[in-house]
Design a protein around this motif. Structure first.
Motif, PDB file in Angstrom:
ATOM      1  N   PRO A   1     -19.379 -38.527  31.062  1.00 60.05           N
ATOM      2  CA  PRO A   1     -18.076 -38.735  31.710  1.00 60.05           C
ATOM      3  C   PRO A   1     -17.486 -37.462  32.309  1.00 60.05           C
ATOM      4  O   PRO A   1     -16.560 -37.547  33.124  1.00 60.05           O
ATOM      5  CB  PRO A   1     -17.198 -39.260  30.555  1.00 60.05           C
TER       6      PRO A   1
ATOM      7  N   ASN B   1     -15.177 -42.274  34.388  1.00 61.22           N
ATOM      8  CA  ASN B   1     -15.246 -43.695  34.011  1.00 61.22           C
ATOM      9  C   ASN B   1     -16.589 -44.344  34.348  1.00 61.22           C
ATOM     10  O   ASN B   1     -16.644 -45.359  35.064  1.00 61.22           O
ATOM     11  CB  ASN B   1     -14.110 -44.480  34.696  1.00 61.22           C
TER      12      ASN B   1
ATOM     13  N   GLU C   1     -20.065 -46.526  33.904  1.00 61.54           N
ATOM     14  CA  GLU C   1     -20.309 -47.829  33.281  1.00 61.54           C
ATOM     15  C   GLU C   1     -20.824 -47.656  31.856  1.00 61.54           C
ATOM     16  O   GLU C   1     -21.584 -46.728  31.576  1.00 61.54           O
ATOM     17  CB  GLU C   1     -21.336 -48.624  34.090  1.00 61.54           C
TER      18      GLU C   1
END
Length: 451
Positions: free
Chosen positions: A230, A235, A237
């Motif tokens: 991240p 964000n 998956e």
């Protein structure tokens, strides 16, 4: 029966302990609990294990840091104060901290192991007391079933066979919750020996295998393992499910949510793993298990990256006819305590890729010079600023042109590939790029596959 392990952030303070107690009570199958030491939180910036190791160094120096010892006691006291734990019960825990500097240790290494292990040891005792105060029939278990074999050089090697033999006779009574400290076990002299940092994951996996658990739940501070770091992709998956092999490949290349060595006992016992969030226990998390049980195999499951690599390229005509060349190269690497990661080769060429993180610039240059003198290659080149990117996916086995499709976005971004290697398992492709290009490369691949 399920084995559940809680990480350091899950056991950092009284509020987190309350969440842990609720998670245990919500499922009667959660009978075996493995604890880490109290970790970091919004109010605590230092892990208890790090505090214990600092305290160990002060004791070794002959000047025990009493203020640090007091601060460690405060961490446990603050947790206990959130529950109905009596002063007398808490004293049974804090008194063990006082005793640490009074004991005799065979070596400084074992002193450090004893001190470090007490983070998990005391937290497990405290959790058992708290569960009992909440009406849960809990028992603290000293992990004498986790066995090590100490060697003459004072190193300790985990003994899986002896551990499993001892766990095979461990009685699990109905409705009883057993609380084990993670991270350590005992050698043939009944002395504490520890795994590497993060080893509570390994303890949980060993217990899951030895006790034939139906599931190993590993509670952390994330709701699922992300497809990519991240810090590189905002964000990303989440990964809903993956195979043991995919997790192994991603852990090797930098995924640090789950200790890579902890996969092995789970594989041996064929115990599925579920990585879940202590702060959001209802989230599905990430399931890890046999590839045969995956309902859907994505082309790419995850992308991981590790830096600090170097590539040593050697060229010599008729190299393929020199049966001793590779052996002599590996012997030199052993002399310098260097283990190789990859070794692609041709008839006149060979490249060895290795982790240079623990090598000084002087050691690195001395190794290259030794190779030059010993093997006398026609060309020798060192590229010492490499990043290794692993693109992993069970679905790549049946994906036509997978390599070309993964490389294409890098060519579009004008990112130069230093090396490409597709493993025999066909579920992972390794790319070597300059460290400065690593983030751009990851983003290009992610956007092509997931955006």
């Amino acid at each position: 029966m399920k084995v559940i392990k809680f990480g350091g952030s899950s056991l950092a303070n009284g509020q987190q302990f309350e969440r842990v107690v609720n998670i245990i009570r919500e499922d009667s199958q959660r009978q075996v609990v493995v604890t880490s030491a109290p970790g970091k939180s919004a109010t605590e910036s230092v892990k208890v294990t790090d505090m214990l190791l600092q305290y160990a160094e002060s004791c070794i120096s002959g000047h025990p840091d009493e203020q640090l010892l007091k601060a460690i006691k405060v961490r446990y006291r603050q947790i206990a104060d959130s529950f109905d734990v009596s002063e007398a019960d808490l004293a049974t825990i804090t008194d063990q901290l006082d005793a640490l500097n009074q004991a005799h240790y065979p070596s400084y290494r074992q002193l450090r192991e004893y001190f470090a292990a007490h983070g998990e040891l005391l937290n497990a005792q405290l959790l058992a007391l708290i569960l009992q105060s909440q009406g849960v029939p809990a028992r603290f278990v000293l992990p004498t079933q986790i066995r090590f074999e100490s060697k003459k050089n004072d190193e300790a090697v985990f003994d899986e066979e002896k551990s499993l033999d001892r766990l095979a006779t461990f009685p699990v009574e109905k409705d009883v919750v057993y609380v084990f400290p993670g991270f350590f076990g005992f050698d043939q002299h009944n002395r504490i020996r520890t795994f590497s940092r993060g080893g509570s994951d390994i303890t949980g996996a060993i217990l899951a295998e030895g006790l034939q658990a139906s599931l190993y739940e590993n509670f952390t501070d994330v709701s699922a393992i992300a497809t990519v770091d991240p810090n590189v992709i905002a964000n990303p998956e989440p990964i809903k499910a993956m195979s043991y092999s995919e997790m192994r490949e991603l852990s090797y290349a930098g995924f640090n949510v789950f200790h890579d060595e902890a996969i092995i006992p789970a594989i041996h016992g064929q115990v599925p793993i579920c990585v879940k969030n202590t702060n959001d226990p209802d989230a599905l998390g990430t399931w890890i298990g046999p590839a045969s049980q995956l309902k859907d195999s994505r082309n790419i499951t995850g992308i991981a990256c590790t830096k600090h690599f170097a590539a040593l390229y050697l060229h010599r005509y008729l190299l393929n006819r020199d049966s001793q060349f590779t052996r002599r190269l590996l012997a030199l690497m052993a002399d310098y305590k260097i283990s190789y990661e990859h070794m692609p080769s041709g008839i006149d060429d060979l490249t060895v890729i290795f982790n240079r993180e623990n090598l000084s610039e002087k050691q690195l240059q001395e190794f290259v010079q030794a190779v030059r003198q010993e093997l006398a290659p026609d060309i020798i080149r060192l590229h010492d600023q490499l990043a290794i990117i692993m693109v992993v996916g069970q679905g790549m086995k049946n994906r036509s042109g997978a390599l070309e499709q993964i490389i294409a976005p890098l060519a579009k971004e004008k990112i130069s590939l230093q090396m490409v290697n597709q493993g025999a398992s066909e579920i992972a492709i390794m790319l070597a790029v300059d460290e400065e290009d690593a983030k751009r490369a990851i983003k290009a691949i992610y956007d092509s596959e997931f955006a």
